[in-house]
Write an enzyme that holds these catalytic residues in place. Sequence first.
Site, PDB file in Angstrom:
ATOM      1  N   VAL A  95      11.649   1.708 -12.390  1.00  0.00           N
ATOM      2  CA  VAL A  95      12.007   1.250 -11.047  1.00  0.00           C
ATOM      3  C   VAL A  95      12.723  -0.081 -11.210  1.00  0.00           C
ATOM      4  O   VAL A  95      12.165  -1.039 -11.753  1.00  0.00           O
ATOM      5  CB  VAL A  95      10.768   1.110 -10.145  1.00  0.00           C
ATOM      6  CG1 VAL A  95      11.183   0.714  -8.738  1.00  0.00           C
ATOM      7  CG2 VAL A  95       9.971   2.412 -10.122  1.00  0.00           C
ATOM      8  N   THR A 122      16.763  -4.057  -1.321  1.00  0.00           N
ATOM      9  CA  THR A 122      15.804  -3.828  -0.241  1.00  0.00           C
ATOM     10  C   THR A 122      14.376  -3.894  -0.781  1.00  0.00           C
ATOM     11  O   THR A 122      14.163  -4.026  -1.983  1.00  0.00           O
ATOM     12  CB  THR A 122      16.020  -2.442   0.405  1.00  0.00           C
ATOM     13  OG1 THR A 122      15.671  -1.429  -0.552  1.00  0.00           O
ATOM     14  CG2 THR A 122      17.471  -2.258   0.843  1.00  0.00           C
ATOM     15  N   HIS A 182      12.339  -1.518  -0.988  1.00  0.00           N
ATOM     16  CA  HIS A 182      11.929  -0.202  -1.480  1.00  0.00           C
ATOM     17  C   HIS A 182      11.234  -0.306  -2.839  1.00  0.00           C
ATOM     18  O   HIS A 182      10.234   0.370  -3.096  1.00  0.00           O
ATOM     19  CB  HIS A 182      13.153   0.719  -1.566  1.00  0.00           C
ATOM     20  CG  HIS A 182      12.834   2.119  -1.973  1.00  0.00           C
ATOM     21  ND1 HIS A 182      12.219   3.010  -1.134  1.00  0.00           N
ATOM     22  CD2 HIS A 182      13.027   2.776  -3.144  1.00  0.00           C
ATOM     23  CE1 HIS A 182      12.052   4.164  -1.760  1.00  0.00           C
ATOM     24  NE2 HIS A 182      12.537   4.042  -2.982  1.00  0.00           N
TER      25      HIS A 182
END
Length: 158
Positions: free
Chosen positions: A86, A91, A93
């Site tokens: 990741v 953002t 997220h």
Amino acid sequence: MAIFEGSFTTASNLKVGIVVARFNDLITNKILSGCLDCLKRHGLDTSETSETLDIVWVPGSFELPIAAKTLLKKSNYDVLISLGAVIRGETSHYDVVISEASKGIAQVSYDYDVPIIFGVLTTDSMQQALERAGIKNNLGWNYALQAIEMGSLIKNLN
């Protein structure tokens, strides 16, 4: 006083499941490769006909916990390894995915009393992810070593 430790000498007596996120597969493929190399060098059959290793691909890191839970319902694994990457974007997220993936993996591990190695890279850039996936060091190897140690430790404790 008893002292218990996991063994690094062999993985041949372990049943291992690996759950891999497809998102950022440039990274996750490299981590998986390092992981499989370590397991093979420690005696685990990593061939396509292996009965001691299963690999499950999921869309992203958020889906790792449900796949891990489903694997543990299906069969008796000594240890699971969850792999993902990741990379922080613009953002929030990133924060949501990491938080839920880590909590979910931990909860599944606690619910099933099976160690699940959290092999999800969390980086601020693609460059950092690439460095951890093989340019400088392949953390997949480390995740596999953790799995061998924890799998053998829990087997010994039981």
